[in-house]
Write a protein that holds these residues in place. Structure first.
Motif, PDB file in Angstrom:
ATOM      1  N   VAL A 181       0.851  -1.187   0.000  1.00  0.00           N
ATOM      2  CA  VAL A 181       0.000   0.000   0.000  1.00  0.00           C
ATOM      3  C   VAL A 181       0.891   1.244   0.000  1.00  0.00           C
ATOM      4  N   PHE A 182       1.983   1.154   0.747  1.00  0.00           N
ATOM      5  CA  PHE A 182       2.914   2.278   0.828  1.00  0.00           C
ATOM      6  C   PHE A 182       4.323   1.718   0.824  1.00  0.00           C
ATOM      7  N   ARG A 183       5.126   1.982  -0.231  1.00  0.00           N
ATOM      8  CA  ARG A 183       6.440   1.361  -0.325  1.00  0.00           C
ATOM      9  C   ARG A 183       7.568   2.212   0.232  1.00  0.00           C
ATOM     10  N   GLY A 184       7.333   3.496   0.488  1.00  0.00           N
ATOM     11  CA  GLY A 184       8.410   4.329   1.020  1.00  0.00           C
ATOM     12  C   GLY A 184       9.576   4.360   0.049  1.00  0.00           C
ATOM     13  N   PRO A 185      10.813   4.228   0.562  1.00  0.00           N
ATOM     14  CA  PRO A 185      11.997   4.359  -0.289  1.00  0.00           C
ATOM     15  C   PRO A 185      12.378   3.073  -1.016  1.00  0.00           C
ATOM     16  N   GLN A 186      11.604   1.992  -0.836  1.00  0.00           N
ATOM     17  CA  GLN A 186      12.015   0.726  -1.442  1.00  0.00           C
ATOM     18  C   GLN A 186      11.902   0.773  -2.955  1.00  0.00           C
ATOM     19  N   TYR A 187      12.967   0.357  -3.639  1.00  0.00           N
ATOM     20  CA  TYR A 187      12.994   0.354  -5.110  1.00  0.00           C
ATOM     21  C   TYR A 187      13.444  -1.005  -5.641  1.00  0.00           C
ATOM     22  N   TYR A 188      14.485  -1.563  -5.021  1.00  0.00           N
ATOM     23  CA  TYR A 188      14.972  -2.877  -5.433  1.00  0.00           C
ATOM     24  C   TYR A 188      14.253  -3.965  -4.648  1.00  0.00           C
ATOM     25  N   ALA A 189      14.071  -5.102  -5.322  1.00  0.00           N
ATOM     26  CA  ALA A 189      13.452  -6.250  -4.661  1.00  0.00           C
ATOM     27  C   ALA A 189      14.281  -7.496  -4.933  1.00  0.00           C
ATOM     28  N   TYR A 190      13.995  -8.535  -4.269  1.00  0.00           N
ATOM     29  CA  TYR A 190      14.571  -9.854  -4.568  1.00  0.00           C
ATOM     30  C   TYR A 190      13.815 -10.938  -3.841  1.00  0.00           C
ATOM     31  N   ASP A 191      14.061 -11.070  -2.544  1.00  0.00           N
ATOM     32  CA  ASP A 191      13.424 -12.120  -1.754  1.00  0.00           C
ATOM     33  C   ASP A 191      12.666 -11.456  -0.610  1.00  0.00           C
ATOM     34  N   PHE A 192      11.834 -12.224   0.065  1.00  0.00           N
ATOM     35  CA  PHE A 192      11.084 -11.695   1.195  1.00  0.00           C
ATOM     36  C   PHE A 192      10.638 -12.872   2.042  1.00  0.00           C
ATOM     37  N   TRP A 193      10.437 -12.641   3.304  1.00  0.00           N
ATOM     38  CA  TRP A 193       9.747 -13.624   4.145  1.00  0.00           C
ATOM     39  C   TRP A 193       9.242 -12.886   5.367  1.00  0.00           C
ATOM     40  N   TRP A 194       8.630 -13.575   6.295  1.00  0.00           N
ATOM     41  CA  TRP A 194       8.010 -12.840   7.385  1.00  0.00           C
ATOM     42  C   TRP A 194       8.290 -13.460   8.731  1.00  0.00           C
ATOM     43  N   ASN A 195       7.916 -12.703   9.772  1.00  0.00           N
ATOM     44  CA  ASN A 195       7.816 -13.264  11.098  1.00  0.00           C
ATOM     45  C   ASN A 195       6.357 -13.041  11.516  1.00  0.00           C
ATOM     46  N   LEU A 196       5.595 -14.128  11.636  1.00  0.00           N
ATOM     47  CA  LEU A 196       4.148 -13.993  11.850  1.00  0.00           C
ATOM     48  C   LEU A 196       3.783 -13.422  13.225  1.00  0.00           C
ATOM     49  N   PRO A 197       4.430 -13.850  14.327  1.00  0.00           N
ATOM     50  CA  PRO A 197       4.044 -13.255  15.613  1.00  0.00           C
ATOM     51  C   PRO A 197       4.228 -11.745  15.629  1.00  0.00           C
ATOM     52  N   ALA A 198       5.296 -11.266  15.011  1.00  0.00           N
ATOM     53  CA  ALA A 198       5.560  -9.825  15.030  1.00  0.00           C
ATOM     54  C   ALA A 198       4.749  -9.088  13.964  1.00  0.00           C
ATOM     55  N   GLY A 199       4.142  -9.825  13.036  1.00  0.00           N
ATOM     56  CA  GLY A 199       3.394  -9.182  11.964  1.00  0.00           C
ATOM     57  C   GLY A 199       4.270  -8.357  11.046  1.00  0.00           C
ATOM     58  N   VAL A 200       5.472  -8.876  10.780  1.00  0.00           N
ATOM     59  CA  VAL A 200       6.466  -8.110  10.023  1.00  0.00           C
ATOM     60  C   VAL A 200       6.957  -8.909   8.825  1.00  0.00           C
ATOM     61  N   MET A 201       7.221  -8.219   7.702  1.00  0.00           N
ATOM     62  CA  MET A 201       7.861  -8.853   6.556  1.00  0.00           C
ATOM     63  C   MET A 201       9.234  -8.217   6.354  1.00  0.00           C
ATOM     64  N   ILE A 202      10.199  -9.042   5.960  1.00  0.00           N
ATOM     65  CA  ILE A 202      11.553  -8.536   5.659  1.00  0.00           C
ATOM     66  C   ILE A 202      11.803  -8.803   4.179  1.00  0.00           C
ATOM     67  N   SER A 203      12.200  -7.780   3.433  1.00  0.00           N
ATOM     68  CA  SER A 203      12.516  -7.996   2.013  1.00  0.00           C
ATOM     69  C   SER A 203      13.959  -7.575   1.747  1.00  0.00           C
ATOM     70  N   SER A 204      14.517  -8.114   0.639  1.00  0.00           N
ATOM     71  CA  SER A 204      15.933  -7.867   0.336  1.00  0.00           C
ATOM     72  C   SER A 204      16.075  -7.203  -1.027  1.00  0.00           C
ATOM     73  N   GLU A 205      17.339  -6.950  -1.433  1.00  0.00           N
ATOM     74  CA  GLU A 205      17.609  -6.188  -2.652  1.00  0.00           C
ATOM     75  C   GLU A 205      18.657  -6.842  -3.546  1.00  0.00           C
ATOM     76  N   TRP A 206      18.299  -7.103  -4.812  1.00  0.00           N
ATOM     77  CA  TRP A 206      19.317  -7.480  -5.784  1.00  0.00           C
ATOM     78  C   TRP A 206      19.520  -6.281  -6.704  1.00  0.00           C
ATOM     79  N   THR A 207      18.685  -6.190  -7.747  1.00  0.00           N
ATOM     80  CA  THR A 207      18.764  -5.050  -8.653  1.00  0.00           C
ATOM     81  C   THR A 207      17.582  -5.117  -9.623  1.00  0.00           C
ATOM     82  N   THR A 208      17.553  -4.193 -10.590  1.00  0.00           N
ATOM     83  CA  THR A 208      16.482  -4.188 -11.595  1.00  0.00           C
ATOM     84  C   THR A 208      16.950  -4.949 -12.845  1.00  0.00           C
ATOM     85  N   PRO A 209      16.019  -5.340 -13.718  1.00  0.00           N
ATOM     86  CA  PRO A 209      16.377  -6.161 -14.880  1.00  0.00           C
ATOM     87  C   PRO A 209      17.497  -5.594 -15.740  1.00  0.00           C
ATOM     88  N   GLU A 210      17.585  -4.285 -15.886  1.00  0.00           N
ATOM     89  CA  GLU A 210      18.638  -3.733 -16.747  1.00  0.00           C
ATOM     90  C   GLU A 210      20.033  -4.032 -16.202  1.00  0.00           C
TER      91      GLU A 210
END
Lengths: 461, 182
Positions: A181-210
């Motif tokens: 809904v709101f991405r803030g400064p995030q631009y690069y993506a790669y992987d993600f997973w969560w911690n359910l008790p904390a209600g939090v997701m952690i995502s990582s950064e590789w790069t863009t297709p170019e």
């Protein structure tokens, strides 16, 4: 109709998953993209039952209808998070969600009625998902607390970003749209997973297709276009909370692996390249005082080499370790790290996650070690993708990273799948009798029947 | 069938169902090791459910005179969890949902699932039946939560899809109403 009893391959606790019957079949994403072979990618079915006559063989290849998908990672439609208190385990772990990293097409593969002869159940064509989400280049699949989540590396023009996460309906598999809904400064993506008790997701950064489709790019590296941050998200509100910067020199933050015990608010992630000394590192991310932090807990040095080096490394006279994948056994005791540059798989005892201890090493392939498989088979490439069995006693490795990067670092790479036996007290050996040659096709992620160490989230330890 | 017995039977059925809330209490205990918090979670869910069916009870009062309409309502509403569970096995709540949200979603579910209507159909608007029902829900779910807080492994063996049982209860009640056995 919904099942009357729970699906036997969904597990209420981590301990149940560890004690569950071993895998008899494995699915392997196999690709022809980048090999010069003009054929579609395929999903290979490998027999992993030691009592079977076809043990260690490809028993079936599910040929896909299109050329150029670039199969990579894939996941199940349902997993043990169905035992979380808000859900119920009466759905079937049955469909594999298989995205094309190059085509942005998504295949839904049915493993029933015959798990040895999976079929294509549904194809979500690229336009459908791209229009709904604005994302392209689909990467990692996780069955989530309320839908199926897929990470995407590219934006609508397939070259730049931002990358992010799209969501599929877990019954119809229709793309529902973008997750954030709101991405803030995030631009690069790669992987993600969560911690359910904390209600939090952690995502990582590789790069863009170019900066990845044509291969590793030193220009992109100099321009700072490989990511160096983790992002922390509110899973409920779907908004970016803050980023954790690992430092300018720590580039390509890849696989997010939480500890399986949900009472532990922590996990690991690998950083492929330190731009100062070419080392790789493993970081522990953890929650302290309500905030998420990251600290470097393992550093693996580059090795000098006078031998023949591939084009990207020729002038450096060094072989960087290139830690490209990590995986954790279900009991959270061992962390596995693949060193795609050197040609090693390492096992660390993470009983104390802040101080991992090297417990085992296996050398195969690699620019540095160039070790053959113990069966005598030549092993081109090096260990890359790691899949740990639920009981933690077997680790499966394949050797492809990404089509164009394979061609740069290991021209003429031939795909293989090897199996490592793990000693319960630590230590590993390659199984001499298990070496699956994929020929000119390249082998990527492996998914074990009944789930493995990187498919399921648990609410109960 | 004795109305009080039926009220207690429904309460035990609902209270035993792992999918109807007490797993949240176990979850709370597993994460915090705090029995008080777990009891609070259980009570919040129970409170929400009790308010939900009280509201259904009152809303259902005019229906009770129209046996066939009541029968149709009972039969169809009892099938709702089965259909909803197939469409969305995750419900409204999430593992990290707060206790207040659990209470509210439990109240909504209690109102919408027609259980109060089934209760009213057999027991009439008896306050004793209502109390016997909610008390047996609380007791049963509390016992289940306490037992399974020790180990959830056995959950796999006892966990069946109660939505089928609810649908069967609804159909049986509907038949009872239509056949005028009361």
């Amino acid at each position: 109709m919904a099942r009357l009893t729970p699906d036997p391959t969904l597990y209420p606790t981590v301990r149940d998953a560890i004690k569950s019957p071993p895998e008899d079949v494995a699915y392997v994403a196999a690709l022809h993209v980048g090999t010069g072979v003009e054929e579609p990618d395929f999903l290979a079915v490998v027999d992993t039952d030691p009592k079977s006559d076809a043990y260690g063989e490809i028993i079936y290849k599910l040929q896909l209808p299109y050329i150029g998908d670039e199969l990579h990672h894939f996941g199940w439609n349902a997993c043990s998070s169905a035992y979380c208190p808000n859900a119920r385990p009466f759905l079937e772990r049955r469909y594999l969600v298989v995205p094309g990293l190059r085509s942005s097409r998504i295949y839904i593969v049915d493993t029933k009625p015959d798990k040895r002869r999976p079929t294509i159940y549904k194809i979500i064509e690229p336009q459908a998902a791209v229009e709904k989400s604005g994302y392209t280049k689909y990467h990692t699949v996780h069955c989530g607390p309320d839908a199926i989540y897929i990470s995407a590396l590219g934006g609508p023009d397939e070259r730049g970003g931002p990358g992010g996460i799209l969501v599929l309906d877990h019954n119809t598999f229709e793309p529902l749209g973008r997750w954030e809904v709101f991405r803030g400064p995030q631009y690069y993506a790669y992987d993600f997973w969560w911690n359910l008790p904390a209600g939090v997701m952690i995502s990582s950064e590789w790069t863009t297709p170019e900066c990845f489709e044509e291969g590793f790019s030193p220009e992109c590296l100099r321009a700072g276009k490989y990511g160096h941050r983790l992002h922390v998200w509110d899973l409920d509100k779907r908004k970016h909370l803050y980023a954790v910067d690992l430092g300018e020199e720590h580039r390509m933050v890849l696989e997010v692996r939480p500890l399986h015990d949900p009472t532990k608010l922590m996990g690991f992630v690998n950083v492929v390249l330190n731009t100062r000394d070419l080392s790789s590192s493993i970081w522990l991310w953890f929650s302290e005082d309500g905030r998420w932090h990251a600290e470097k807990v393992i550093e693996i040095e580059a090795q000098p080499s006078e031998g023949p080096l591939p084009p990207p490394l020729k002038d450096l006279k060094m072989v960087p370790p290139l830690a490209t994948d990590v995986d954790i056994s279900l009991d959270d005791r061992f962390l596995y790290v693949s060193l795609w540059g050197l040609g090693e798989l390492r096992q660390y005892d993470i009983t104390n996650p802040h101080q991992p201890r090297l417990a085992g090493r296996v050398k195969i392939g690699g620019i540095y070690h160039r070790a053959p498989h113990p069966s005598g088979a030549e092993a081109s490439g090096a260990p890359q993708m790691i899949t740990v069995s639920r009981d933690g006693r077997r680790v499966y490795i394949t050797n492809s990273l990404y089509s164009s990067w394979d061609n740069q670092f290991y021209p003429e790479l031939r795909g293989w799948l090897a199996k490592i036996d793990v000693d319960p007290d630590g230590g590993m050996t390659l199984d001499k009798s298990f070496f699956v040659d994929f020929g000119r096709a390249r082998a990527h992620q492996v998914r074990l029947w009944g789930g493995d160490s990187s498919t399921d989230s648990f609410c109960f330890p | 069938m004795d109305p009080l017995f039926f009220a207690i039977f429904l309460g035990v059925l609902h209270g035993a169902d792992p999918g109807r809330g007490w797993l949240f209490a176990v979850y709370s205990y597993v994460l915090t090791k705090d029995r008080g918090k777990a009891l609070l979670t259980l009570s919040a869910l129970w409170g929400g459910h009790s308010i939900g069916i009280m509201a259904t009870y009152l809303a259902a009062a005019p229906l009770l005179g129209l046996r066939h309409l009541a029968a149709a309502a009972v039969a169809s509403l009892s099938a709702v969890p089965l259909i909803h569970g197939k469409l969305n096995p995750h419900g409204l709540a999430r593992p990290w949902s707060r206790t207040s949200f659990l209470a509210i979603s439990s109240a909504l579910a209690g109102f919408a699932h027609g259980g109060g209507l089934v209760l009213a159909a057999i027991c009439g608007l008896s306050p004793w039946a209502y109390l016997a029902h909610v008390f047996s829900v609380y007791l049963t779910s509390g016992i289940m939560a306490a037992v399974f807080a020790k180990s959830l492994t056995a959950l796999k063996k006892i966990y069946i899809n109660f939505d089928y049982l609810y649908a069967a209860t609804g159909v049986a009640t509907a038949i009872y109403l239509v056949a005028g056995l009361g």
